[in-house]
Write a protein that holds these residues in place. Structure first.
Motif, PDB file in Angstrom:
ATOM      1  N   ASP A  40       1.514 -57.199 -11.987  1.00 52.62           N
ATOM      2  CA  ASP A  40       0.568 -56.906 -13.064  1.00 52.62           C
ATOM      3  C   ASP A  40       1.179 -57.028 -14.457  1.00 52.62           C
ATOM      4  O   ASP A  40       0.526 -57.511 -15.389  1.00 52.62           O
ATOM      5  N   VAL A  41       2.438 -56.620 -14.617  1.00 51.00           N
ATOM      6  CA  VAL A  41       3.046 -56.721 -15.946  1.00 51.00           C
ATOM      7  C   VAL A  41       3.457 -58.165 -16.230  1.00 51.00           C
ATOM      8  O   VAL A  41       3.459 -58.603 -17.381  1.00 51.00           O
ATOM      9  N   GLU A  42       3.769 -58.921 -15.190  1.00 49.89           N
ATOM     10  CA  GLU A  42       3.973 -60.358 -15.361  1.00 49.89           C
ATOM     11  C   GLU A  42       2.683 -61.000 -15.877  1.00 49.89           C
ATOM     12  O   GLU A  42       2.712 -61.858 -16.770  1.00 49.89           O
ATOM     13  N   ALA A  43       1.542 -60.572 -15.331  1.00 52.06           N
ATOM     14  CA  ALA A  43       0.254 -61.077 -15.805  1.00 52.06           C
ATOM     15  C   ALA A  43       0.036 -60.699 -17.268  1.00 52.06           C
ATOM     16  O   ALA A  43      -0.463 -61.504 -18.068  1.00 52.06           O
ATOM     17  N   THR A  44       0.418 -59.472 -17.632  1.00 49.69           N
ATOM     18  CA  THR A  44       0.305 -59.042 -19.024  1.00 49.69           C
ATOM     19  C   THR A  44       1.179 -59.900 -19.930  1.00 49.69           C
ATOM     20  O   THR A  44       0.800 -60.220 -21.064  1.00 49.69           O
ATOM     21  N   ALA A  45       2.347 -60.295 -19.430  1.00 51.59           N
ATOM     22  CA  ALA A  45       3.244 -61.145 -20.214  1.00 51.59           C
ATOM     23  C   ALA A  45       2.599 -62.499 -20.496  1.00 51.59           C
ATOM     24  O   ALA A  45       2.719 -63.035 -21.603  1.00 51.59           O
ATOM     25  N   TYR A  46       1.907 -63.058 -19.501  1.00 51.13           N
ATOM     26  CA  TYR A  46       1.178 -64.310 -19.747  1.00 51.13           C
ATOM     27  C   TYR A  46       0.128 -64.095 -20.837  1.00 51.13           C
ATOM     28  O   TYR A  46      -0.057 -64.942 -21.720  1.00 51.13           O
ATOM     29  N   TRP A  68      13.226 -67.449 -31.253  1.00 53.49           N
ATOM     30  CA  TRP A  68      13.176 -68.008 -29.903  1.00 53.49           C
ATOM     31  C   TRP A  68      14.012 -67.186 -28.922  1.00 53.49           C
ATOM     32  O   TRP A  68      14.451 -67.688 -27.901  1.00 53.49           O
ATOM     33  N   GLY A  69      14.221 -65.922 -29.213  1.00 52.85           N
ATOM     34  CA  GLY A  69      14.988 -65.077 -28.305  1.00 52.85           C
ATOM     35  C   GLY A  69      14.154 -64.611 -27.125  1.00 52.85           C
ATOM     36  O   GLY A  69      12.922 -64.702 -27.122  1.00 52.85           O
ATOM     37  N   ASN A  70      14.830 -64.125 -26.096  1.00 49.20           N
ATOM     38  CA  ASN A  70      14.125 -63.553 -24.952  1.00 49.20           C
ATOM     39  C   ASN A  70      13.411 -62.274 -25.368  1.00 49.20           C
ATOM     40  O   ASN A  70      13.804 -61.603 -26.325  1.00 49.20           O
ATOM     41  N   GLN A  71      12.355 -61.923 -24.645  1.00 55.11           N
ATOM     42  CA  GLN A  71      11.558 -60.755 -24.984  1.00 55.11           C
ATOM     43  C   GLN A  71      11.384 -59.863 -23.757  1.00 55.11           C
ATOM     44  O   GLN A  71      11.473 -60.327 -22.617  1.00 55.11           O
ATOM     45  N   ALA A  72      11.141 -58.592 -24.022  1.00 52.44           N
ATOM     46  CA  ALA A  72      10.881 -57.627 -22.951  1.00 52.44           C
ATOM     47  C   ALA A  72       9.508 -57.009 -23.164  1.00 52.44           C
ATOM     48  O   ALA A  72       9.071 -56.809 -24.301  1.00 52.44           O
ATOM     49  N   ALA A 130       8.531 -56.329 -17.632  1.00 46.68           N
ATOM     50  CA  ALA A 130       8.588 -57.767 -17.387  1.00 46.68           C
ATOM     51  C   ALA A 130       9.413 -58.412 -18.493  1.00 46.68           C
ATOM     52  O   ALA A 130       9.664 -57.805 -19.536  1.00 46.68           O
ATOM     53  N   LEU A 131       9.823 -59.645 -18.251  1.00 45.68           N
ATOM     54  CA  LEU A 131      10.632 -60.394 -19.208  1.00 45.68           C
ATOM     55  C   LEU A 131       9.905 -61.668 -19.609  1.00 45.68           C
ATOM     56  O   LEU A 131       9.119 -62.224 -18.837  1.00 45.68           O
ATOM     57  N   LEU A 132      10.172 -62.113 -20.821  1.00 45.42           N
ATOM     58  CA  LEU A 132       9.720 -63.417 -21.295  1.00 45.42           C
ATOM     59  C   LEU A 132      10.975 -64.197 -21.680  1.00 45.42           C
ATOM     60  O   LEU A 132      11.622 -63.898 -22.686  1.00 45.42           O
ATOM     61  N   ILE A 133      11.339 -65.161 -20.847  1.00 47.29           N
ATOM     62  CA  ILE A 133      12.582 -65.908 -21.024  1.00 47.29           C
ATOM     63  C   ILE A 133      12.289 -67.240 -21.717  1.00 47.29           C
ATOM     64  O   ILE A 133      11.440 -68.011 -21.269  1.00 47.29           O
ATOM     65  N   TRP A 134      13.006 -67.500 -22.818  1.00 48.91           N
ATOM     66  CA  TRP A 134      12.842 -68.764 -23.537  1.00 48.91           C
ATOM     67  C   TRP A 134      13.732 -69.824 -22.890  1.00 48.91           C
ATOM     68  O   TRP A 134      14.948 -69.658 -22.790  1.00 48.91           O
ATOM     69  N   ASP A 135      13.119 -70.920 -22.412  1.00 47.90           N
ATOM     70  CA  ASP A 135      13.889 -71.957 -21.714  1.00 47.90           C
ATOM     71  C   ASP A 135      14.196 -73.158 -22.599  1.00 47.90           C
ATOM     72  O   ASP A 135      14.638 -74.200 -22.112  1.00 47.90           O
ATOM     73  N   LEU A 155       8.601 -63.354 -16.310  1.00 43.34           N
ATOM     74  CA  LEU A 155       9.274 -62.992 -15.067  1.00 43.34           C
ATOM     75  C   LEU A 155       8.976 -61.535 -14.742  1.00 43.34           C
ATOM     76  O   LEU A 155       9.076 -60.663 -15.603  1.00 43.34           O
ATOM     77  N   ALA A 156       8.619 -61.285 -13.492  1.00 48.00           N
ATOM     78  CA  ALA A 156       8.349 -59.918 -13.058  1.00 48.00           C
ATOM     79  C   ALA A 156       9.651 -59.138 -12.935  1.00 48.00           C
ATOM     80  O   ALA A 156      10.730 -59.704 -12.751  1.00 48.00           O
ATOM     81  N   SER A 157       9.543 -57.821 -13.034  1.00 46.19           N
ATOM     82  CA  SER A 157      10.706 -56.949 -12.898  1.00 46.19           C
ATOM     83  C   SER A 157      10.250 -55.602 -12.359  1.00 46.19           C
ATOM     84  O   SER A 157       9.134 -55.168 -12.628  1.00 46.19           O
ATOM     85  N   GLU A 158      11.114 -54.962 -11.591  1.00 43.07           N
ATOM     86  CA  GLU A 158      10.865 -53.592 -11.153  1.00 43.07           C
ATOM     87  C   GLU A 158      11.869 -52.658 -11.826  1.00 43.07           C
ATOM     88  O   GLU A 158      12.359 -51.700 -11.240  1.00 43.07           O
ATOM     89  N   GLY A 159      12.153 -52.970 -13.107  1.00 48.55           N
ATOM     90  CA  GLY A 159      13.146 -52.203 -13.848  1.00 48.55           C
ATOM     91  C   GLY A 159      12.795 -50.742 -14.037  1.00 48.55           C
ATOM     92  O   GLY A 159      13.675 -49.915 -14.290  1.00 48.55           O
ATOM     93  N   GLY A 160      11.514 -50.402 -13.924  1.00 50.76           N
ATOM     94  CA  GLY A 160      11.118 -49.010 -14.065  1.00 50.76           C
ATOM     95  C   GLY A 160      11.690 -48.113 -12.984  1.00 50.76           C
ATOM     96  O   GLY A 160      11.745 -46.887 -13.148  1.00 50.76           O
ATOM     97  N   HIS A 161      12.149 -48.731 -11.879  1.00 52.35           N
ATOM     98  CA  HIS A 161      12.721 -47.948 -10.780  1.00 52.35           C
ATOM     99  C   HIS A 161      14.240 -47.835 -10.868  1.00 52.35           C
ATOM    100  O   HIS A 161      14.870 -47.277  -9.963  1.00 52.35           O
ATOM    101  N   SER A 162      14.829 -48.362 -11.944  1.00 51.65           N
ATOM    102  CA  SER A 162      16.274 -48.198 -12.124  1.00 51.65           C
ATOM    103  C   SER A 162      16.584 -46.754 -12.514  1.00 51.65           C
ATOM    104  O   SER A 162      15.732 -46.029 -13.035  1.00 51.65           O
ATOM    105  N   ASP A 163      17.815 -46.325 -12.255  1.00 58.10           N
ATOM    106  CA  ASP A 163      18.198 -44.930 -12.495  1.00 58.10           C
ATOM    107  C   ASP A 163      18.139 -44.572 -13.977  1.00 58.10           C
ATOM    108  O   ASP A 163      18.566 -45.346 -14.844  1.00 58.10           O
ATOM    109  N   PHE A 164      17.608 -43.395 -14.253  1.00 60.55           N
ATOM    110  CA  PHE A 164      17.568 -42.876 -15.617  1.00 60.55           C
ATOM    111  C   PHE A 164      18.993 -42.579 -16.080  1.00 60.55           C
ATOM    112  O   PHE A 164      19.742 -41.866 -15.413  1.00 60.55           O
ATOM    113  N   ALA A 165      19.377 -43.130 -17.232  1.00 65.62           N
ATOM    114  CA  ALA A 165      20.726 -42.945 -17.779  1.00 65.62           C
ATOM    115  C   ALA A 165      20.637 -42.160 -19.085  1.00 65.62           C
ATOM    116  O   ALA A 165      20.286 -42.724 -20.130  1.00 65.62           O
TER     117      ALA A 165
END
Length: 207
Positions: A112-118, A139-143, A154-159, A166-176
């Motif tokens: 769903d967040v990949e769809a939002t990125a589009y 032209w940098g990458n975006q989050a 999600a990520l927006l990678i400039w090629d 690009l989809a990501s499940e970064g929300g499940h990474s450990d809280f630091a």
């Protein structure tokens, strides 16, 4: 559930779009006209009142006579090989099964967040509001971060030519934690949960 007869898509067929989340499911129908999407109708459904996506689509299309030629659904969870399990719902969504059940020639699933990125790629400056001005690289990458029932990222990678969502499940990474107050928050949450992700801190349940 009765299956609709499969058919071949036609340029005048309707397009079904859906945003599937743990709290609500948002469906909409569009018609394509001269490469522009014209909204026909839309409806919100409380996700937890339904056993699966098929029940919602069946209800939404019950009185629709025009054929649906294409469908795309943003799933609040990882999508692998055309199948996605919604993180905060006991739903398994399958593109092949949806094609067979409703006779829609083309069905695609994506995060769903990949769809939002589009969708973000179609925004203009008038659609944006700056929270914290910085020194952006044109032209940098975006989050993209979306806090809702869960914490989507999600990520927006400039090629070199265009941005690639690009989809990501970064929300499940450990809280630091970064300071004393955040360390206290982590210690408190560790007393409630075996692990503490960023989603535990910044999302519907976290807030």
């Amino acid at each position: 559930m009765e299956k609709r007869r499969r058919r071949t898509s036609h340029p005048v067929d309707l397009i079904l779009a859906g945003d599937l989340g743990g709290t609500k499911t948002h469906l909409a129908l569009f018609r394509e006209r001269k490469k522009e999407l014209i909204p026909i109708r839309e409806q919100l459904f409380p996700s937890q009142k339904y056993q699966n996506l098929e029940e919602i689509v069946l209800e939404f299309l019950a009185e629709e006579r025009a054929p649906v030629g294409r469908a795309c659904f943003g799933v609040a969870g990882p999508v692998i090989a055309g199948r996605g399990r919604i993180t905060n719902l006991p739903w398994m969504v399958d593109a092949v099964a949806l094609r067979g059940t409703f006779g829609i020639p083309s069905v695609r699933l994506l995060n769903d967040v990949e769809a939002t990125a589009y969708g973000a790629l179609a925004l203009t400056g008038e659609d944006l509001f700056t929270l914290h001005p910085g020194d952006p690289d044109l032209w940098g990458n975006q989050a993209l971060i979306a806090a809702g029932t869960g914490l989507g990222e999600a990520l927006l990678i400039w090629d070199g030519v265009r941005y690639l969502p690009l989809a990501s499940e970064g929300g499940h990474s450990d809280f630091a934690p970064r300071n004393g107050i955040e360390i206290e928050l982590l210690e408190y949450l560790l007393g409630q949960f075996p692990t503490v992700s960023y989603e535990r801190v910044l999302s519907g349940p976290g807030l």
